[in-house]
Design a protein around this motif. Structure first.
Motif, PDB file in Angstrom:
ATOM      1  N   HIS A 154       7.591   6.098  -7.689  1.00  0.00           N
ATOM      2  CA  HIS A 154       7.497   5.208  -6.527  1.00  0.00           C
ATOM      3  C   HIS A 154       7.611   3.742  -6.924  1.00  0.00           C
ATOM      4  CE1 HIS A 154       5.258   8.579  -4.159  1.00  0.00           C
ATOM      5  NE2 HIS A 154       6.573   8.691  -4.075  1.00  0.00           N
ATOM      6  N   MET A 155       7.094   3.380  -8.080  1.00  0.00           N
ATOM      7  CA  MET A 155       7.231   1.997  -8.550  1.00  0.00           C
ATOM      8  C   MET A 155       8.699   1.645  -8.758  1.00  0.00           C
ATOM      9  SD  MET A 155       4.359   0.263  -8.838  1.00  0.00           S
ATOM     10  CE  MET A 155       4.703  -0.991 -10.088  1.00  0.00           C
ATOM     11  N   ALA A 156       9.436   2.542  -9.370  1.00  0.00           N
ATOM     12  CA  ALA A 156      10.861   2.286  -9.589  1.00  0.00           C
ATOM     13  C   ALA A 156      11.611   2.232  -8.263  1.00  0.00           C
ATOM     14  CB  ALA A 156      11.448   3.367 -10.491  1.00  0.00           C
ATOM     15  N   GLN A 157      11.273   3.140  -7.363  1.00  0.00           N
ATOM     16  CA  GLN A 157      11.947   3.177  -6.069  1.00  0.00           C
ATOM     17  C   GLN A 157      11.658   1.916  -5.263  1.00  0.00           C
ATOM     18  OE1 GLN A 157      10.924   6.624  -3.769  1.00  0.00           O
ATOM     19  NE2 GLN A 157      12.488   6.280  -2.214  1.00  0.00           N
ATOM     20  N   ALA A 158      10.421   1.436  -5.339  1.00  0.00           N
ATOM     21  CA  ALA A 158      10.015   0.262  -4.561  1.00  0.00           C
ATOM     22  C   ALA A 158      10.356  -1.058  -5.243  1.00  0.00           C
ATOM     23  CB  ALA A 158       8.515   0.314  -4.285  1.00  0.00           C
ATOM     24  N   LYS A 159      10.748  -1.002  -6.509  1.00  0.00           N
ATOM     25  CA  LYS A 159      11.103  -2.195  -7.281  1.00  0.00           C
ATOM     26  C   LYS A 159       9.905  -3.151  -7.384  1.00  0.00           C
ATOM     27  CE  LYS A 159      15.088  -5.234  -8.009  1.00  0.00           C
ATOM     28  NZ  LYS A 159      16.321  -5.811  -7.399  1.00  0.00           N
ATOM     29  N   LEU A 160       8.777  -2.592  -7.856  1.00  0.00           N
ATOM     30  CA  LEU A 160       7.546  -3.363  -8.015  1.00  0.00           C
ATOM     31  C   LEU A 160       7.257  -3.560  -9.494  1.00  0.00           C
ATOM     32  CD1 LEU A 160       5.438  -1.632  -5.217  1.00  0.00           C
ATOM     33  CD2 LEU A 160       6.993  -3.591  -5.036  1.00  0.00           C
ATOM     34  N   ILE A 211       0.846  -1.190   0.000  1.00  0.00           N
ATOM     35  CA  ILE A 211       0.000   0.000   0.000  1.00  0.00           C
ATOM     36  C   ILE A 211       0.886   1.246   0.000  1.00  0.00           C
ATOM     37  CG2 ILE A 211      -1.883   1.213   1.132  1.00  0.00           C
ATOM     38  CD1 ILE A 211      -2.592  -1.599   0.112  1.00  0.00           C
ATOM     39  N   LEU A 212       0.834   1.987  -1.080  1.00  0.00           N
ATOM     40  CA  LEU A 212       1.617   3.215  -1.217  1.00  0.00           C
ATOM     41  C   LEU A 212       0.684   4.434  -1.207  1.00  0.00           C
ATOM     42  CD1 LEU A 212       4.158   1.892  -3.852  1.00  0.00           C
ATOM     43  CD2 LEU A 212       4.517   2.212  -1.406  1.00  0.00           C
ATOM     44  N   VAL A 213      -0.223   4.420  -0.235  1.00  0.00           N
ATOM     45  CA  VAL A 213      -1.201   5.500  -0.054  1.00  0.00           C
ATOM     46  C   VAL A 213      -0.958   6.115   1.319  1.00  0.00           C
ATOM     47  CG1 VAL A 213      -3.644   6.129  -0.050  1.00  0.00           C
ATOM     48  CG2 VAL A 213      -2.854   4.191  -1.442  1.00  0.00           C
ATOM     49  N   PRO A 214      -0.230   7.244   1.392  1.00  0.00           N
ATOM     50  CA  PRO A 214       0.060   7.854   2.697  1.00  0.00           C
ATOM     51  C   PRO A 214      -1.206   8.130   3.492  1.00  0.00           C
ATOM     52  CG  PRO A 214       1.379   8.885   0.976  1.00  0.00           C
ATOM     53  CD  PRO A 214       0.371   7.988   0.274  1.00  0.00           C
ATOM     54  N   ARG A 259      -2.008   0.643   6.373  1.00  0.00           N
ATOM     55  CA  ARG A 259      -0.983  -0.298   5.915  1.00  0.00           C
ATOM     56  C   ARG A 259       0.086   0.370   5.043  1.00  0.00           C
ATOM     57  NH1 ARG A 259      -6.002  -2.188   6.033  1.00  0.00           N
ATOM     58  NH2 ARG A 259      -6.452  -4.065   7.274  1.00  0.00           N
ATOM     59  N   TYR A 260       0.075   1.686   5.028  1.00  0.00           N
ATOM     60  CA  TYR A 260       1.073   2.404   4.234  1.00  0.00           C
ATOM     61  C   TYR A 260       2.471   2.210   4.797  1.00  0.00           C
ATOM     62  CZ  TYR A 260       3.996   6.197   2.535  1.00  0.00           C
ATOM     63  OH  TYR A 260       5.033   6.915   2.003  1.00  0.00           O
ATOM     64  N   ARG A 261       3.385   1.953   3.877  1.00  0.00           N
ATOM     65  CA  ARG A 261       4.810   2.005   4.176  1.00  0.00           C
ATOM     66  C   ARG A 261       5.457   2.710   2.988  1.00  0.00           C
ATOM     67  NH1 ARG A 261       2.559   0.418   7.979  1.00  0.00           N
ATOM     68  NH2 ARG A 261       3.192  -1.135   9.535  1.00  0.00           N
ATOM     69  N   PRO A 262       6.523   3.468   3.195  1.00  0.00           N
ATOM     70  CA  PRO A 262       7.140   4.208   2.084  1.00  0.00           C
ATOM     71  C   PRO A 262       7.771   3.270   1.063  1.00  0.00           C
ATOM     72  CG  PRO A 262       8.470   4.365   4.076  1.00  0.00           C
ATOM     73  CD  PRO A 262       7.193   3.702   4.481  1.00  0.00           C
ATOM     74  N   PRO A 263       8.030   3.766  -0.138  1.00  0.00           N
ATOM     75  CA  PRO A 263       8.559   2.907  -1.213  1.00  0.00           C
ATOM     76  C   PRO A 263       9.834   2.175  -0.848  1.00  0.00           C
ATOM     77  CG  PRO A 263       7.800   4.983  -2.127  1.00  0.00           C
ATOM     78  CD  PRO A 263       7.714   5.122  -0.634  1.00  0.00           C
ATOM     79  N   GLU A 264      10.729   2.815  -0.101  1.00  0.00           N
ATOM     80  CA  GLU A 264      11.983   2.139   0.244  1.00  0.00           C
ATOM     81  C   GLU A 264      11.752   0.936   1.156  1.00  0.00           C
ATOM     82  OE1 GLU A 264      11.676   5.953   2.812  1.00  0.00           O
ATOM     83  OE2 GLU A 264      11.305   5.343   0.724  1.00  0.00           O
ATOM     84  N   HIS A 265      10.694   1.001   1.974  1.00  0.00           N
ATOM     85  CA  HIS A 265      10.332  -0.141   2.821  1.00  0.00           C
ATOM     86  C   HIS A 265       9.840  -1.299   1.947  1.00  0.00           C
ATOM     87  CE1 HIS A 265       8.857  -1.989   6.626  1.00  0.00           C
ATOM     88  NE2 HIS A 265       7.930  -2.504   5.838  1.00  0.00           N
ATOM     89  N   ALA A 266       8.978  -0.980   0.983  1.00  0.00           N
ATOM     90  CA  ALA A 266       8.493  -2.008   0.063  1.00  0.00           C
ATOM     91  C   ALA A 266       9.649  -2.627  -0.714  1.00  0.00           C
ATOM     92  CB  ALA A 266       7.469  -1.411  -0.892  1.00  0.00           C
TER      93      ALA A 266
END
Length: 206
Positions: A71-77, A29-32, A36-43
């Motif tokens: 955020h997708m690139a940062q989170a590697k999703l 969940i990348l919805v601040p 269940r939000y966690r920042p992209p680096e956590h994901a």
């Protein structure tokens, strides 16, 4: 065969358990401001621990395409899920880079306008959720009937191991669960995850 996504992942042990037990996808969940939000680096730290054969989904709500892509690139999703009121033009931009799931919230039986909007929205899979996503609140299965012809229909909203068989009987493309397999928001219950995925697996063998 109906696939299963375990959403609302916040801990690596939950993601690894879902992978080990046969989940096809996990959702972050990348919805601040949401539980269940966690920042992209956590994901990303969790994503990097998973193997190559489980899909990582980033869930967004009303974020413009440039923020989603960053955020997708940062989170590697690998797959984007829109869960708000994103215009089709945003979807078209994101789909140039990632497959897209679009969620629609059911507050009642779909009228003609809502049905047309959902079935013509530019996406790779269509999700139907409850009016309060992540709350465990479901809806009557009869509300799904107008959408059952969609080739990639994902059913979410109030699912748990007990009510899952009636949903699987409709043979959707996938099912999505978060609160129905949790101890508390963002913390999965291992036995509930196992039971949920066991039900999915057994249905595939029938």
């Amino acid at each position: 065969m109906t696939r299963a996504k375990i959403c609302g992942i916040t801990r690596p042990e939950d993601a690894l358990l879902a992978e080990r037990l046969g989940a096809w996808a996990v959702g972050f969940i990348l919805v601040p401001g949401t539980k269940r939000y966690r920042p992209p680096e956590h994901a990303r730290r969790i994503s990097e621990q998973l193997g190559p054969f489980i899909c990582r989904v980033g869930v967004f709500q009303d974020s413009p395409p440039e923020a989603v892509l960053a955020h997708m690139a940062q989170a590697k999703l690998q797959v984007v899920q829109f869960h708000g009121f994103e215009p089709p033009a945003w979807a078209e931009e994101v789909r140039r880079h990632y497959p897209l799931i679009k969620a629609f919230k059911l507050s009642g039986p779909a009228d003609a306008a809502m049905l047309e909007q959902a079935l013509t929205y530019p996406c790779d899979a269509l999700m139907l959720d409850g009016v309060n996503p992540g709350s465990g609140q479901g809806y009557p299965l009869a509300w799904l009937e107008p959408f059952l012809g969609h080739p990639r229909l994902i059913v979410a909203g109030g699912l748990n191991p007990e009510n899952l068989p009636s949903v699987l009987a409709l043979q959707p493309y996938a099912v999505d669960v978060s609160s129905g397999v949790e101890e508390s928001p963002g913390v999965k219950d291992g036995q509930k995850v196992r039971s949920f995925l066991d039900v999915v697996s057994r249905s595939a063998q029938l």
